[in-house]
Design a protein around this motif. Structure first.
Motif, PDB file in Angstrom:
ATOM      1  N   CYS A  67      -1.437 -31.071 -13.785  1.00 45.17           N
ATOM      2  CA  CYS A  67      -2.184 -30.560 -12.617  1.00 45.17           C
ATOM      3  C   CYS A  67      -3.119 -29.144 -13.041  1.00 45.17           C
ATOM      4  CB  CYS A  67      -1.177 -29.995 -11.518  1.00 45.17           C
ATOM      5  SG  CYS A  67      -2.195 -29.458  -9.932  1.00 45.17           S
ATOM      6  N   CYS A 126      -3.524 -29.052  -4.231  1.00 45.34           N
ATOM      7  CA  CYS A 126      -3.633 -29.520  -5.571  1.00 45.34           C
ATOM      8  C   CYS A 126      -3.151 -30.525  -5.752  1.00 45.34           C
ATOM      9  CB  CYS A 126      -3.408 -28.240  -6.406  1.00 45.34           C
ATOM     10  SG  CYS A 126      -1.726 -28.061  -6.684  1.00 45.34           S
ATOM     11  N   ASP A 127      -3.493 -31.443  -6.830  1.00 43.77           N
ATOM     12  CA  ASP A 127      -3.021 -32.807  -7.237  1.00 43.77           C
ATOM     13  C   ASP A 127      -1.530 -32.730  -7.069  1.00 43.77           C
ATOM     14  OD1 ASP A 127      -5.338 -33.995  -7.414  1.00 43.77           O
ATOM     15  OD2 ASP A 127      -5.683 -33.448  -9.477  1.00 43.77           O
ATOM     16  N   CYS A 128      -0.753 -31.931  -7.959  1.00 43.61           N
ATOM     17  CA  CYS A 128       0.761 -31.779  -8.082  1.00 43.61           C
ATOM     18  C   CYS A 128       1.268 -31.726  -6.490  1.00 43.61           C
ATOM     19  CB  CYS A 128       1.327 -30.956  -9.042  1.00 43.61           C
ATOM     20  SG  CYS A 128       1.368 -29.133  -8.510  1.00 43.61           S
ATOM     21  N   GLU A 129       0.622 -30.785  -5.820  1.00 45.73           N
ATOM     22  CA  GLU A 129       1.090 -30.916  -4.358  1.00 45.73           C
ATOM     23  C   GLU A 129       0.693 -31.931  -3.548  1.00 45.73           C
ATOM     24  OE1 GLU A 129       0.975 -26.067  -4.040  1.00 45.73           O
ATOM     25  OE2 GLU A 129      -0.685 -27.247  -3.089  1.00 45.73           O
ATOM     26  N   HIS A 148      -4.490 -27.106 -10.689  1.00 46.41           N
ATOM     27  CA  HIS A 148      -4.653 -26.539  -9.717  1.00 46.41           C
ATOM     28  C   HIS A 148      -5.822 -26.755  -8.829  1.00 46.41           C
ATOM     29  CE1 HIS A 148      -1.129 -24.577 -11.172  1.00 46.41           C
ATOM     30  NE2 HIS A 148      -1.745 -24.055 -12.333  1.00 46.41           N
TER      31      HIS A 148
HETATM   32 ZN    ZN Z   1      -0.659 -28.170  -8.859  1.00 41.28          ZN
END
Ligand code: ZN
Length: 72
Positions: free
Chosen positions: A24, A56-59, A26
């Motif tokens: 990711c 963000c992508d990981c979230e 962010h």
């Molecule tokens: Zn992230």
């Protein structure tokens, strides 16, 4: 959230696979890629994801599970 449960599940699967492969950065770059491919308006989707902490992508992967966001 402008997506139905199937769409959100597909988004999370797509983003999860890419985050695991590439990490990711962010941003929501993989989320945006999916939205473009699905012709989903990113502005509306971003608002929906913000509401659940998917900044963000990981979230998105961590916080936007379809069961949690849209119920069982
Ligand atoms: Zn992230």
């Amino acid at each position: 959230m402008p997506l139905n449960k199937d769409q959100l599940g597909a988004l999370v699967d797509f983003v999860d696979a890419h985050v695991q492969a590439a990490g990711c950065d962010h941003t929501r770059r993989f989320t945006e890629r999916w939205a473009t491919g699905q012709q989903v308006l990113m502005d509306r989707l971003a608002e929906g994801l913000d509401e659940y902490g998917g900044y963000c992508d990981c979230e998105v992967v961590m916080n936007c599970d379809p069961e949690q966001v849209l119920g069982p």
